[in-house]
Design a protein around this motif. Structure first.
Motif, short mmCIF file in Angstrom:
data_model
loop_
_atom_site.label_atom_id
_atom_site.label_comp_id
_atom_site.label_asym_id
_atom_site.label_seq_id
_atom_site.Cartn_x
_atom_site.Cartn_y
_atom_site.Cartn_z
N ASP A 1 0.83 -1.20 0.00
CA ASP A 1 0.00 0.00 0.00
C ASP A 1 0.87 1.26 0.00
O ASP A 1 0.65 2.19 -0.76
N LEU B 1 2.63 1.90 -3.46
CA LEU B 1 1.81 2.34 -4.59
C LEU B 1 0.96 3.56 -4.26
O LEU B 1 0.22 4.04 -5.12
N LEU C 1 -2.43 5.80 -6.55
CA LEU C 1 -3.67 5.04 -6.43
C LEU C 1 -4.84 5.97 -6.13
O LEU C 1 -4.78 6.78 -5.21
N LEU D 1 -9.72 2.82 -5.13
CA LEU D 1 -8.93 1.60 -5.19
C LEU D 1 -8.21 1.34 -3.87
O LEU D 1 -8.11 0.19 -3.42
N LEU D 2 -7.72 2.39 -3.25
CA LEU D 2 -7.11 2.23 -1.93
C LEU D 2 -8.10 1.61 -0.95
O LEU D 2 -7.78 0.66 -0.23
N ARG E 1 -8.82 -2.06 -1.84
CA ARG E 1 -7.72 -2.96 -1.51
C ARG E 1 -7.60 -3.17 0.00
O ARG E 1 -7.35 -4.27 0.48
N ASN F 1 -1.59 -0.78 -14.34
CA ASN F 1 -1.03 0.37 -13.62
C ASN F 1 -1.14 1.64 -14.45
O ASN F 1 -1.40 2.73 -13.91
N ILE G 1 -4.68 2.82 -14.22
CA ILE G 1 -4.94 3.43 -12.91
C ILE G 1 -4.44 4.86 -12.88
O ILE G 1 -5.11 5.77 -12.36
N GLN G 2 -3.28 5.10 -13.48
CA GLN G 2 -2.70 6.44 -13.45
C GLN G 2 -3.38 7.40 -14.42
O GLN G 2 -3.64 8.55 -14.08
N PRO H 1 -8.39 6.37 -14.18
CA PRO H 1 -8.96 5.48 -13.15
C PRO H 1 -10.48 5.39 -13.20
O PRO H 1 -11.05 4.38 -12.82
#
Length: 445
Positions: free
Chosen positions: A18, A21, A25, A29-30, A33, A120, A123-124, A127
């Protein structure tokens, strides 16, 4: 590892990943997860007392303190070329220890309407596009490993096909594992969204360096909208000392067709779950599977096909081959829900034992709550035909070669369904390599 140390280990792993990343993020998503990490710590690994896991003990996983694999960038183009199915075109994404290697991947040119992004990168850069698709069809009803994947997801790919678009060339996903001194794990996530009338073929190919002993825990989510056609290949050829758990989730809409080819040749401990939900009439699924276990390999496949609406079809053919002390498992469940009239479902599991120490457990199931359906299932476990072996020997063919010829004929019932010739031939060659005799040995006899 004890339960307490195991809990502490995975909690620590979640915190470390965590933190690593955190800079890019999104908040959703944080939160997702962190919730998954908490849920997995609460539920833990499955136990053989659970009906869904009665044939597979995951103790080899729980006894190892797996850690997240970092980027190594040791994979080279020559190794990639050696594992690429020639003749399929240059559309390929390469992953090393779960991380995308953009420098070894080739995507250009893509037709208009096709988006393929590393997870990834998605996500960047966008998202919001990813959020509705991640965990859209995945769940942990039968296995905690999808939750583990969400908590520790490493990288992966988002494949989105716009309405009416066909990806003419297959997309190859090469997922490569290195040999390392420590126990490493990776958690790829593969998302395939085919909009109305779209079509694509996606190949997941898992290979390792010699001696690799990592743990790959992958989740694949496939959504096939009305009239879409998706061909999905899962080719597992890990090192015989590696571990693999895969969960495939499929949601099918009206008149969609999904075909799954699942071939297992490697791995020390392997578990595959395929979950199919046909939620609109006219949807159709074909499941083809083959496994070969040797030494002390263990491969377990569970399929679950859910017919929840009328006028849907499923066809399932799985074949297993066990030699040495290998153990194979197949459990297939077909659920035809109340009101799902005019359903057609067929399921067959055929298995071949090549040694008196090998074991195969098979359990096909039909659960029917509708009265106007066509459904059948069957299972067989047997040995090679002694008369056929004698006949071939009488023609001067060495016993091991004759044995291999009969095994190939048995496996061909699944392999001939593979539409892509380079993949079909590669699987035939791999089968030959793992058997004590080869068909080529008989040439010139």
């Amino acid at each position: 590892m004890s339960a307490i140390s195991q809990e502490n280990h995975y909690t620590l792993q979640a915190e470390q990943l965590d933190d690593a990343l955190l800079p890019h993020l999104p908040q959703w998503l944080l939160e997702r997860r962190r919730a998954a990490a908490r849920r997995f710590v609460e539920t833990g690994f499955p136990d053989p007392r659970d009906e869904e896991w009665k044939y597979t003990n995951v103790r080899p996983l729980t006894n190892k303190a797996f850690a997240a694999a970092g980027r190594r960038d040791s994979l080279d183009a020559a190794t990639v070329a050696g594992h690429t199915h020639r003749g399929l075109g240059p559309i390929q994404l390469v992953f090393e220890d779960g991380h995308l290697r953009s420098d070894l991947s080739e995507l250009d040119p893509l037709p208009a309407g096709v988006q393929i992004h590393g997870l990834n990168s998605a996500i960047q850069k966008n998202p919001d596009q990813l959020e509705p698709h991640l965990d859209a069809v995945a769940h942990d009803w039968f296995s905690p490993f999808p939750t583990l994947n969400t908590a520790f997801l490493t990288d992966g790919v988002l494949i989105h096909l716009a309405r009416g678009v066909t990806l003419e060339r297959p997309l190859q996903l090469l997922l490569y594992g290195n040999a390392a001194s420590e126990a490493l794990w990776c958690h790829p996530r593969i998302l395939i969204i085919a909009e109305e009338q779209a079509a694509a073929t996606v190949i997941e190919h898992y290979v390792d360096a010699e001696g690799a002993r990592g743990f790959t825990n992958v989740v694949t989510e496939i959504v096939a909208h009305a009239g879409a056609q998706v061909q999905h290949y899962l080719l597992q050829d890990h090192s015989d000392t590696a571990y693999h758990v895969g969960n495939v989730f499929v949601r099918q809409h009206r008149d969609s067709v999904v075909t799954s080819h699942n071939v297992n040749m490697g791995g020390r401990l392997v578990r595959h779950d395929l979950n199919i939900d046909m939620i609109e009439p006219g949807s159709e699924v074909h499941l083809n599977g083959l496994f070969l276990v040797s030494g002390r390999q263990h491969v377990d496949t569970h399929t679950r096909v859910h017919h929840s609406v009328p006028h849907t079809r499923s066809r399932e053919e799985y074949r297993g081959i066990a030699q040495g002390h290998g153990r194979g498992v197949f459990k297939g469940r077909v659920l035809i829900q109340e009101g799902a009239q005019k359903t057609e479902a067929e399921q067959h599991s055929a298995n071949l034992l090549l040694s008196d120490k090998a074991e195969i457990d098979t359990k096909p199931e039909l659960e029917i709550y509708a009265d106007d359906v066509k459904a059948a299932h069957g299972a067989t476990v047997g040995q090679l035909d002694a008369e056929a072996l004698y006949y071939l020997a009488s023609r001067g063919i060495p016993r091991e070669t004759a044995r291999a010829m009969l095994v190939h004929a048995f496996a061909e019932q699944v392999l001939e369904r593979i539409a892509l010739e380079p993949v079909r031939e590669a699987m035939r060659d791999r089968l030959s390599q793992r058997l004590p005799g080869t068909i080529e040995d008989s040439i010139g006899q």
